[in-house]
Scaffold this motif. Structure first.
Motif, PDB file in Angstrom:
ATOM      1  N   ASP A 102       0.831  -1.211   0.000  1.00 25.01           N
ATOM      2  CA  ASP A 102       0.000   0.000   0.000  1.00 25.01           C
ATOM      3  C   ASP A 102       0.864   1.259   0.000  1.00 25.01           C
ATOM      4  OD1 ASP A 102      -2.289  -1.483  -0.031  1.00 25.01           O
ATOM      5  OD2 ASP A 102      -2.755  -1.237   2.107  1.00 25.01           O
ATOM      6  N   VAL A 103       1.958   1.230   0.752  1.00 30.48           N
ATOM      7  CA  VAL A 103       2.853   2.392   0.752  1.00 30.48           C
ATOM      8  C   VAL A 103       3.517   2.545  -0.606  1.00 30.48           C
ATOM      9  CG1 VAL A 103       4.874   3.457   1.814  1.00 30.48           C
ATOM     10  CG2 VAL A 103       3.253   2.192   3.240  1.00 30.48           C
ATOM     11  N   PHE A 104       3.956   1.433  -1.179  1.00 30.45           N
ATOM     12  CA  PHE A 104       4.599   1.485  -2.497  1.00 30.45           C
ATOM     13  C   PHE A 104       3.675   2.110  -3.546  1.00 30.45           C
ATOM     14  CE2 PHE A 104       7.849  -2.249  -2.043  1.00 30.45           C
ATOM     15  CZ  PHE A 104       8.614  -1.463  -1.206  1.00 30.45           C
ATOM     16  N   THR A 105       2.425   1.698  -3.565  1.00 29.04           N
ATOM     17  CA  THR A 105       1.515   2.185  -4.612  1.00 29.04           C
ATOM     18  C   THR A 105       1.074   3.621  -4.385  1.00 29.04           C
ATOM     19  OG1 THR A 105      -0.370   1.183  -3.427  1.00 29.04           O
ATOM     20  CG2 THR A 105       0.635  -0.104  -5.203  1.00 29.04           C
ATOM     21  N   SER A 106       1.041   4.059  -3.131  1.00 33.10           N
ATOM     22  CA  SER A 106       0.510   5.403  -2.844  1.00 33.10           C
ATOM     23  C   SER A 106       1.584   6.478  -2.776  1.00 33.10           C
ATOM     24  CB  SER A 106      -0.277   5.384  -1.525  1.00 33.10           C
ATOM     25  OG  SER A 106       0.572   5.036  -0.440  1.00 33.10           O
ATOM     26  N   ASP A 107       2.827   6.114  -2.498  1.00 32.79           N
ATOM     27  CA  ASP A 107       3.876   7.111  -2.286  1.00 32.79           C
ATOM     28  C   ASP A 107       4.367   7.670  -3.618  1.00 32.79           C
ATOM     29  OD1 ASP A 107       6.455   8.403  -1.673  1.00 32.79           O
ATOM     30  OD2 ASP A 107       6.173   7.517   0.308  1.00 32.79           O
ATOM     31  N   GLU A 108       4.265   8.982  -3.770  1.00 31.26           N
ATOM     32  CA  GLU A 108       4.623   9.611  -5.051  1.00 31.26           C
ATOM     33  C   GLU A 108       6.127   9.628  -5.309  1.00 31.26           C
ATOM     34  OE1 GLU A 108       2.813  13.436  -5.270  1.00 31.26           O
ATOM     35  OE2 GLU A 108       0.759  12.627  -5.347  1.00 31.26           O
ATOM     36  N   ARG A 109       6.936   9.325  -4.298  1.00 30.93           N
ATOM     37  CA  ARG A 109       8.378   9.270  -4.514  1.00 30.93           C
ATOM     38  C   ARG A 109       8.795   8.001  -5.257  1.00 30.93           C
ATOM     39  NH1 ARG A 109       9.785  10.292   1.707  1.00 30.93           N
ATOM     40  NH2 ARG A 109       7.979   8.875   1.776  1.00 30.93           N
ATOM     41  N   ILE A 110       7.917   7.021  -5.281  1.00 28.34           N
ATOM     42  CA  ILE A 110       8.189   5.788  -6.033  1.00 28.34           C
ATOM     43  C   ILE A 110       7.879   6.048  -7.503  1.00 28.34           C
ATOM     44  CG2 ILE A 110       7.517   3.386  -6.407  1.00 28.34           C
ATOM     45  CD1 ILE A 110       9.025   3.663  -3.857  1.00 28.34           C
ATOM     46  N   ALA A 111       8.874   5.842  -8.364  1.00 26.79           N
ATOM     47  CA  ALA A 111       8.672   6.077  -9.801  1.00 26.79           C
ATOM     48  C   ALA A 111       8.215   4.827 -10.531  1.00 26.79           C
ATOM     49  CB  ALA A 111       9.975   6.578 -10.426  1.00 26.79           C
ATOM     50  N   MET A 112       8.571   3.658  -9.998  1.00 27.23           N
ATOM     51  CA  MET A 112       8.255   2.407 -10.681  1.00 27.23           C
ATOM     52  C   MET A 112       8.123   1.292  -9.658  1.00 27.23           C
ATOM     53  SD  MET A 112      10.558   0.315 -13.476  1.00 27.23           S
ATOM     54  CE  MET A 112      10.051  -1.315 -14.053  1.00 27.23           C
ATOM     55  N   ILE A 113       7.208   0.366  -9.928  1.00 26.52           N
ATOM     56  CA  ILE A 113       7.076  -0.859  -9.141  1.00 26.52           C
ATOM     57  C   ILE A 113       7.345  -2.034 -10.062  1.00 26.52           C
ATOM     58  CG2 ILE A 113       5.575  -2.304  -7.735  1.00 26.52           C
ATOM     59  CD1 ILE A 113       3.978   0.209  -7.019  1.00 26.52           C
ATOM     60  N   THR A 124       7.116  -9.525  -9.057  1.00 28.29           N
ATOM     61  CA  THR A 124       6.966 -10.905  -9.501  1.00 28.29           C
ATOM     62  C   THR A 124       6.161 -11.637  -8.443  1.00 28.29           C
ATOM     63  OG1 THR A 124       9.080 -10.898 -10.682  1.00 28.29           O
ATOM     64  CG2 THR A 124       8.139 -13.041 -10.138  1.00 28.29           C
ATOM     65  N   GLY A 125       5.048 -12.238  -8.856  1.00 26.69           N
ATOM     66  CA  GLY A 125       4.187 -12.924  -7.898  1.00 26.69           C
ATOM     67  C   GLY A 125       2.871 -13.322  -8.527  1.00 26.69           C
ATOM     68  N   SER A 126       1.830 -13.340  -7.719  1.00 28.80           N
ATOM     69  CA  SER A 126       0.538 -13.854  -8.161  1.00 28.80           C
ATOM     70  C   SER A 126      -0.210 -12.844  -9.024  1.00 28.80           C
ATOM     71  CB  SER A 126      -0.329 -14.213  -6.957  1.00 28.80           C
ATOM     72  OG  SER A 126      -0.779 -13.036  -6.300  1.00 28.80           O
ATOM     73  N   PRO A 127      -1.043 -13.318  -9.958  1.00 24.39           N
ATOM     74  CA  PRO A 127      -1.845 -12.404 -10.774  1.00 24.39           C
ATOM     75  C   PRO A 127      -2.769 -11.515  -9.952  1.00 24.39           C
ATOM     76  CG  PRO A 127      -1.798 -14.579 -11.781  1.00 24.39           C
ATOM     77  CD  PRO A 127      -1.151 -14.714 -10.426  1.00 24.39           C
ATOM     78  N   ALA A 128      -3.337 -12.053  -8.869  1.00 22.31           N
ATOM     79  CA  ALA A 128      -4.268 -11.253  -8.060  1.00 22.31           C
ATOM     80  C   ALA A 128      -3.566 -10.036  -7.466  1.00 22.31           C
ATOM     81  CB  ALA A 128      -4.876 -12.117  -6.958  1.00 22.31           C
ATOM     82  N   VAL A 129      -2.376 -10.245  -6.919  1.00 18.46           N
ATOM     83  CA  VAL A 129      -1.633  -9.126  -6.342  1.00 18.46           C
ATOM     84  C   VAL A 129      -1.152  -8.195  -7.444  1.00 18.46           C
ATOM     85  CG1 VAL A 129       0.393  -8.476  -5.000  1.00 18.46           C
ATOM     86  CG2 VAL A 129      -0.955 -10.466  -4.326  1.00 18.46           C
ATOM     87  N   GLY A 130      -0.703  -8.755  -8.559  1.00 18.50           N
ATOM     88  CA  GLY A 130      -0.251  -7.927  -9.675  1.00 18.50           C
ATOM     89  C   GLY A 130      -1.344  -7.007 -10.195  1.00 18.50           C
ATOM     90  N   LYS A 131      -2.552  -7.539 -10.312  1.00 16.92           N
ATOM     91  CA  LYS A 131      -3.680  -6.709 -10.759  1.00 16.92           C
ATOM     92  C   LYS A 131      -3.937  -5.572  -9.778  1.00 16.92           C
ATOM     93  CE  LYS A 131      -6.225 -10.350 -13.225  1.00 16.92           C
ATOM     94  NZ  LYS A 131      -7.444 -11.192 -13.202  1.00 16.92           N
ATOM     95  N   SER A 132      -3.882  -5.884  -8.494  1.00 13.46           N
ATOM     96  CA  SER A 132      -4.122  -4.856  -7.478  1.00 13.46           C
ATOM     97  C   SER A 132      -3.075  -3.753  -7.554  1.00 13.46           C
ATOM     98  CB  SER A 132      -4.119  -5.497  -6.085  1.00 13.46           C
ATOM     99  OG  SER A 132      -4.260  -4.527  -5.078  1.00 13.46           O
ATOM    100  N   ILE A 133      -1.820  -4.141  -7.746  1.00 14.34           N
ATOM    101  CA  ILE A 133      -0.758  -3.142  -7.861  1.00 14.34           C
ATOM    102  C   ILE A 133      -1.007  -2.235  -9.053  1.00 14.34           C
ATOM    103  CG2 ILE A 133       1.686  -2.844  -8.436  1.00 14.34           C
ATOM    104  CD1 ILE A 133       2.245  -5.326  -6.709  1.00 14.34           C
ATOM    105  N   LYS A 134      -1.333  -2.841 -10.188  1.00 17.35           N
ATOM    106  CA  LYS A 134      -1.537  -2.039 -11.393  1.00 17.35           C
ATOM    107  C   LYS A 134      -2.727  -1.102 -11.259  1.00 17.35           C
ATOM    108  CE  LYS A 134      -1.376  -2.377 -16.405  1.00 17.35           C
ATOM    109  NZ  LYS A 134      -1.231  -3.279 -17.569  1.00 17.35           N
ATOM    110  N   GLU A 135      -3.777  -1.572 -10.613  1.00 16.82           N
ATOM    111  CA  GLU A 135      -4.980  -0.752 -10.446  1.00 16.82           C
ATOM    112  C   GLU A 135      -4.745   0.433  -9.508  1.00 16.82           C
ATOM    113  OE1 GLU A 135      -7.780  -3.584  -9.058  1.00 16.82           O
ATOM    114  OE2 GLU A 135      -8.120  -4.480 -11.031  1.00 16.82           O
ATOM    115  N   ASN A 136      -3.801   0.293  -8.574  1.00 22.79           N
ATOM    116  CA  ASN A 136      -3.614   1.316  -7.538  1.00 22.79           C
ATOM    117  C   ASN A 136      -2.342   2.132  -7.701  1.00 22.79           C
ATOM    118  OD1 ASN A 136      -5.894   0.822  -5.492  1.00 22.79           O
ATOM    119  ND2 ASN A 136      -5.081  -1.227  -5.809  1.00 22.79           N
ATOM    120  N   ALA A 137      -1.554   1.832  -8.731  1.00 22.22           N
ATOM    121  CA  ALA A 137      -0.248   2.485  -8.866  1.00 22.22           C
ATOM    122  C   ALA A 137      -0.316   3.852  -9.532  1.00 22.22           C
ATOM    123  CB  ALA A 137       0.706   1.581  -9.643  1.00 22.22           C
ATOM    124  N   GLY A 138      -1.470   4.234 -10.025  1.00 21.90           N
ATOM    125  CA  GLY A 138      -1.584   5.542 -10.675  1.00 21.90           C
ATOM    126  C   GLY A 138      -0.710   5.638 -11.902  1.00 21.90           C
TER     127      GLY A 138
END
Length: 473
Positions: free
Chosen positions: A212-223, A226-240
């Motif tokens: 959650d911190v990774f996806t919301s923090d604007e200082r992160i430029a890229m995520i 490697t892992g499950s499709p369910a988590v990957g989808k969530s990351i992509k949906e919330n990464a802006g």
């Protein structure tokens, strides 16, 4: 032993520790620090400051740091392999092979650090472009958040950290909860190699809190994940607007055409199916064999599988050990039972033996059984026969995944047909889908992910292009 977080070049304690247990015998290996959101933000701030230094660091210095890590890995290969074997229950000979691959991955990263290039643009190719000289450069993104899985706890870290450092980025790494020690070991090596403090931070703990911190923090430029499709989808949906690279699941298939040398290919396919208990994204899971060679293939496959030795991952003889968790053993066993109830024939295995799930072979499984259409991530393979090569290719494509596929055939036209028709990220002709060398482009389509790894290609993902144009007098 307590393993603390690694932030800004120092160990950092936390309020909470969690026992790390061996998947094989449940012995406690270490107590692992669990990061809070505040500590993750501290790691990101550390990386954000270090990214300024990394951006200015000359390419040769980044390369030398990576080369130093290579030398340290070579000197400590046995110790590194034992760490992997203990925390992941990976058989020691497979763990040693992973360390060798990790060495090669960082070596490729060092080479790539010296070879990041742009190109000149012929501006006068368009009206109005006369009298100009232009070129492109590739610049680092800044802070990369990397999330890695348990199955290759050193080499998949290398596939994210290596190109990130080569390109001049800083990294906050979240390794899998079951395999954190490998990542902390690499962080120590980078410190010894002279990487600036904060350029590589390692945080362990709850995937949801850190993610959650990774996806919301604007200082992160890229995520990069490697892992499950369910988590990957969530990351992509919330990464802006963050850049996202996803390496997700698979149920890799092999097609064995008629007139193929069965005795020659079966050992390789068995290795591709059961290496590290089948817990590899490109493990052989589905095998489609021409009806004219089906019986001989199954006989040879069963005979080769029976040669595998089950047991302690630290035993040099062991080929197959425990799955990463008892829950995964229960799940895989349930999927096997479901296939048998639905009419599949159990040709070998299917039982648990002293905490280790036996390598399992099912025949003529329904394509909608979980052992076929989902990712097993277990030592489970089904072998189905086909009459038409076109049908076999259709069966391979009848999947929500598309990472890699293998095709064995002596017919050149069929080889090119498969290369064109299969909807996957990589087609391996006369080889198994588990084939990978660490500089090739690697990634999938459909629910297998987006973006590509392989050092050169990962560097492209982790940099952005800038155009520079000069108007001449």
């Amino acid at each position: 032993m307590q393993q603390l977080l690694w932030i800004n070049g120092k160990h950092k304690n936390t309020q909470t520790l969690k026992a790390l247990k061996s998947p094989y015998n449940q012995e406690v290996i270490a107590e692992i620090a669990q990061a809070s959101s505040n500590e993750v933000e501290e790691a990101i701030e550390s990386a954000n400051e270090a990214a300024k230094k990394m951006r200015e660091m000359p390419a040769y210095q980044r390369a030398e740091i990576l080369e130093s890590v290579v030398e340290q890995l070579k000197a400590q290969r046995q110790n590194c392999a034992e760490i992997i074997a203990k925390e992941a229950a990976k058989p020691i000979k497979a763990a040693l092979a992973e360390v060798e691959r990790t060495i090669m991955t960082y070596r490729f990263a060092a080479q790539e650090a010296r070879n990041i290039q742009g190109e000149t643009i012929p501006m006068d190719a368009a009206p109005g472009g006369e009298g100009r000289v232009a070129y492109t450069v590739r610049e680092p993104l800044g802070v990369i958040a990397a999330i890695t899985p348990f199955n290759f706890p050193m080499n998949l870290v290398a596939h994210k950290v290596g190109p990130a450092i080569a390109a001049g980025n800083a990294v906050v790494l979240k390794p899998a909860s079951q395999t954190p020690l490998s990542a902390y070991k690499i962080a120590e090596m980078f410190q010894e190699a002279g990487l600036p403090a904060g350029a590589l931070n390692v945080v362990t703990g709850s995937g949801s809190i850190i993610g959650d911190v990774f996806t919301s923090d604007e200082r992160i430029a890229m995520i990069t994940f490697t892992g499950s499709p369910a988590v990957g989808k969530s990351i992509k949906e919330n990464a802006g607007l963050k850049r996202v690279t996803l390496e997700l699941g698979s149920n890799s298939a092999v097609v064995v055409d008629e007139h193929t040398n069965i005795e020659r290919i079966v050992p390789r396919i068995v290795a591709g199916a059961y290496n590290f208990q089948g817990q590899v994204c490109i493990s052989v899971q589905r095998v489609f064999v021409h009806q004219n060679v089906f019986a001989s293939f199954v006989k040879a496959f069963v005979a080769e599988t029976k040669k595998l030795h089950l047991g302690n991952p630290l035993d040099d003889r062991t080929d197959v050990s425990a799955l990463i968790s008892e829950d995964d053993t229960v799940r895989a066993s349930a999927w096997i039972d479901e296939a048998i109830r639905n009419g599949a024939e159990l040709a070998y295995g299917g039982r648990e033996e002293e905490g280790v799930l036996q390598p399992t072979i099912l025949l003529n499984t329904r394509l909608d059984d979980k052992v076929s259409c989902e990712e097993a991530f277990a030592p489970v393979v089904h072998i189905n026969e086909f009459a038409s090569f076109d049908t076999a290719l259709d069966w391979v494509n009848q999947s929500k995944y598309g990472l890699q596929a293998g095709v064995f055939t002596n017919d050149l036209q069929r080889a090119f047909q498969a290369a064109k028709k299969l909807h996957v990220g990589g087609v391996m002709i006369n080889d198994f889908p588990t084939f990978r060398v660490d500089h090739m482009p690697y990634g999938g389509v459909k629910e297998s992910g987006t973006g590509r790894e392989g050092i050169k290609y990962a560097v492209e993902e982790m940099t952005e292009m800038k155009l520079v144009s000069f108007r001449l007098a």
